[in-house]
Scaffold this motif. Structure first.
Motif, PDB file in Angstrom:
ATOM      1  N   MET A 283       0.841  -1.186   0.000  1.00 14.67           N
ATOM      2  CA  MET A 283       0.000   0.000   0.000  1.00 14.67           C
ATOM      3  C   MET A 283       0.888   1.251   0.000  1.00 14.67           C
ATOM      4  N   LYS A 284       0.589   2.167  -0.898  1.00 14.03           N
ATOM      5  CA  LYS A 284       1.269   3.458  -0.924  1.00 14.03           C
ATOM      6  C   LYS A 284       0.532   4.369   0.059  1.00 14.03           C
ATOM      7  N   LEU A 285       1.239   4.806   1.097  1.00 10.62           N
ATOM      8  CA  LEU A 285       0.604   5.543   2.183  1.00 10.62           C
ATOM      9  C   LEU A 285       1.270   6.892   2.400  1.00 10.62           C
ATOM     10  N   VAL A 286       0.444   7.928   2.556  1.00  9.34           N
ATOM     11  CA  VAL A 286       0.901   9.252   2.955  1.00  9.34           C
ATOM     12  C   VAL A 286       0.129   9.620   4.218  1.00  9.34           C
ATOM     13  N   ILE A 287       0.878   9.964   5.276  1.00 10.26           N
ATOM     14  CA  ILE A 287       0.271  10.395   6.531  1.00 10.26           C
ATOM     15  C   ILE A 287       0.471  11.897   6.641  1.00 10.26           C
ATOM     16  N   LEU A 288      -0.596  12.599   6.959  1.00  7.03           N
ATOM     17  CA  LEU A 288      -0.567  14.054   7.046  1.00  7.03           C
ATOM     18  C   LEU A 288      -0.934  14.531   8.442  1.00  7.03           C
ATOM     19  N   ASP A 289      -0.155  15.464   8.966  1.00  9.32           N
ATOM     20  CA  ASP A 289      -0.614  16.239  10.099  1.00  9.32           C
ATOM     21  C   ASP A 289      -1.750  17.116   9.562  1.00  9.32           C
ATOM     22  N   ARG A 290      -2.595  17.618  10.433  1.00  8.93           N
ATOM     23  CA  ARG A 290      -3.734  18.416   9.956  1.00  8.93           C
ATOM     24  C   ARG A 290      -3.449  19.916  10.026  1.00  8.93           C
ATOM     25  N   ASP A 291      -3.443  20.478  11.233  1.00 13.52           N
ATOM     26  CA  ASP A 291      -3.299  21.925  11.396  1.00 13.52           C
ATOM     27  C   ASP A 291      -1.916  22.377  10.947  1.00 13.52           C
ATOM     28  N   GLY A 292      -1.886  23.296   9.998  1.00 11.49           N
ATOM     29  CA  GLY A 292      -0.631  23.802   9.475  1.00 11.49           C
ATOM     30  C   GLY A 292      -0.158  23.093   8.225  1.00 11.49           C
ATOM     31  N   VAL A 293      -0.768  21.950   7.924  1.00 15.08           N
ATOM     32  CA  VAL A 293      -0.435  21.193   6.708  1.00 15.08           C
ATOM     33  C   VAL A 293      -1.620  21.218   5.747  1.00 15.08           C
TER      34      VAL A 293
ATOM     35  N   THR B 212      -3.416  13.683  13.922  1.00 14.53           N
ATOM     36  CA  THR B 212      -3.483  15.035  14.448  1.00 14.53           C
ATOM     37  C   THR B 212      -3.678  15.079  15.965  1.00 14.53           C
ATOM     38  N   ASN B 213      -2.827  15.858  16.632  1.00 15.28           N
ATOM     39  CA  ASN B 213      -3.033  16.160  18.049  1.00 15.28           C
ATOM     40  C   ASN B 213      -4.163  17.177  18.139  1.00 15.28           C
ATOM     41  N   GLN B 214      -5.145  16.906  18.966  1.00  9.62           N
ATOM     42  CA  GLN B 214      -6.279  17.810  19.151  1.00  9.62           C
ATOM     43  C   GLN B 214      -6.513  18.034  20.643  1.00  9.62           C
TER      44      GLN B 214
ATOM     45  N   VAL C 265       3.964  13.862   6.513  1.00 10.31           N
ATOM     46  CA  VAL C 265       4.077  15.283   6.226  1.00 10.31           C
ATOM     47  C   VAL C 265       3.577  16.088   7.419  1.00 10.31           C
ATOM     48  N   GLY C 266       4.460  16.922   7.965  1.00 13.71           N
ATOM     49  CA  GLY C 266       4.088  17.743   9.106  1.00 13.71           C
ATOM     50  C   GLY C 266       4.761  19.091   9.086  1.00 13.71           C
ATOM     51  N   ASP C 267       4.472  19.878  10.122  1.00 20.24           N
ATOM     52  CA  ASP C 267       5.045  21.227  10.203  1.00 20.24           C
ATOM     53  C   ASP C 267       5.787  21.481  11.515  1.00 20.24           C
ATOM     54  N   THR C 268       5.990  20.434  12.329  1.00 15.62           N
ATOM     55  CA  THR C 268       6.670  20.617  13.613  1.00 15.62           C
ATOM     56  C   THR C 268       7.713  19.523  13.845  1.00 15.62           C
ATOM     57  N   GLY C 269       8.553  19.770  14.826  1.00 15.15           N
ATOM     58  CA  GLY C 269       9.531  18.767  15.231  1.00 15.15           C
ATOM     59  C   GLY C 269       8.873  17.495  15.730  1.00 15.15           C
ATOM     60  N   LYS C 270       7.700  17.604  16.353  1.00 15.85           N
ATOM     61  CA  LYS C 270       6.975  16.417  16.817  1.00 15.85           C
ATOM     62  C   LYS C 270       6.608  15.518  15.647  1.00 15.85           C
ATOM     63  N   ASP C 271       6.240  16.127  14.523  1.00 17.19           N
ATOM     64  CA  ASP C 271       5.896  15.346  13.336  1.00 17.19           C
ATOM     65  C   ASP C 271       7.131  14.617  12.800  1.00 17.19           C
ATOM     66  N   ILE C 272       8.258  15.305  12.767  1.00 17.75           N
ATOM     67  CA  ILE C 272       9.506  14.675  12.322  1.00 17.75           C
ATOM     68  C   ILE C 272       9.876  13.529  13.263  1.00 17.75           C
ATOM     69  N   ASP C 273       9.743  13.766  14.565  1.00 14.98           N
ATOM     70  CA  ASP C 273      10.103  12.747  15.555  1.00 14.98           C
ATOM     71  C   ASP C 273       9.244  11.496  15.429  1.00 14.98           C
TER      72      ASP C 273
ATOM     73  N   LEU D  35       8.832  18.060   5.936  1.00 16.00           N
ATOM     74  CA  LEU D  35       8.472  19.282   6.648  1.00 16.00           C
ATOM     75  C   LEU D  35       7.973  20.310   5.649  1.00 16.00           C
ATOM     76  N   VAL D  36       6.735  20.771   5.863  1.00 16.47           N
ATOM     77  CA  VAL D  36       6.196  21.862   5.048  1.00 16.47           C
ATOM     78  C   VAL D  36       6.497  23.175   5.749  1.00 16.47           C
ATOM     79  N   LYS D  37       6.640  24.235   4.971  1.00 12.82           N
ATOM     80  CA  LYS D  37       6.929  25.555   5.537  1.00 12.82           C
ATOM     81  C   LYS D  37       5.663  26.292   5.956  1.00 12.82           C
ATOM     82  N   THR D  38       4.494  25.722   5.672  1.00 14.56           N
ATOM     83  CA  THR D  38       3.234  26.312   6.102  1.00 14.56           C
ATOM     84  C   THR D  38       3.047  26.055   7.594  1.00 14.56           C
ATOM     85  N   GLY D  39       2.009  26.634   8.177  1.00 18.47           N
ATOM     86  CA  GLY D  39       1.744  26.425   9.597  1.00 18.47           C
ATOM     87  C   GLY D  39       2.927  26.866  10.442  1.00 18.47           C
ATOM     88  N   LYS D  40       3.418  25.962  11.280  1.00 23.29           N
ATOM     89  CA  LYS D  40       4.568  26.240  12.138  1.00 23.29           C
ATOM     90  C   LYS D  40       5.885  25.830  11.482  1.00 23.29           C
TER      91      LYS D  40
END
Length: 183
Positions: A1-11, A50-52, A124-132, A143-148
């Motif tokens: 399966m080809k999978l892309v996981i996205l953070d929500r806020d800021g992405v 997404t952390n909510q 795909v995320g916008d914070t260090g937590k996403d990278i971690d 890392l996207v430059k949008t959001g944080k």
């Protein structure tokens, strides 16, 4: 399966240091809805992690979060795309749960929901937590430059960004991935 996981806020949608608290405040980042649709149409399964903590903090309730996700899904469906699963953590940092990023729980939920491994998936995320969390679960961090994202880049050391694909936006990541990225 080809999978892309996205953070929500800021992405996918605009972010706020005061939290996205209502469906009216949930505003997509230009090009993000179309990017998800293009990835979906190209055969990628799309998951959101997404952390909510606004729920745990009492800023909004589960019904409002569901309304935000319904809005997101409808917009993507209108562009002939699909989000296959959404995993969210409603807890505050003080709760000590295993689902709040950078812990791996949300990725494990996605794996269970889709009956697949996230090993090698793009995250795909916008914070260090996403990278971690991407690194901890064997995903490829983006890392996207949008959001944080710009703040994250400004604080990051060179070592923090080793192996991280950096793009301007989710739309730019979709262009990268669909135009011959080595996956």
């Amino acid at each position: 399966m080809k999978l892309v996981i996205l953070d929500r806020d800021g992405v996918i949608n605009e972010d706020s240091d005061n939290y996205i608290r209502s469906v009216d405040e949930w505003i997509p980042i230009p090009g993000s809805i179309e990017a998800i649709a293009r990835l979906s149409q190209a055969g990628y399964s799309i998951a959101v992690a997404t952390n909510q903590s606004g729920i745990g903090r009492g800023y909004y309730d589960l019904a409002e979060l569901t309304a935000m996700h319904d809005k997101m899904n409808h917009l993507i469906n209108d562009h002939s795309g699909l989000i296959n699963t959404i995993a969210f953590c409603p807890h505050t940092p003080e709760d000590g749960c295993d689902c709040r990023k950078p812990q791996p729980g949300l990725v494990r939920q996605i794996e269970a929901n889709l009956n697949t491994s996230a090993e090698g998936a793009w995250f795909v995320g916008d914070t260090g937590k996403d990278i971690d969390v991407a690194r901890a679960t064997g995903c490829q961090p983006v890392l996207v430059k949008t959001g944080k994202g710009e703040r994250t880049l400004a604080k990051a050391s060179e070592d923090d960004l080793v192996g991280v694909k950096i793009v301007d936006s989710l739309a730019d990541f979709a262009d990268y991935l669909l135009n011959g990225a080595d996956v």
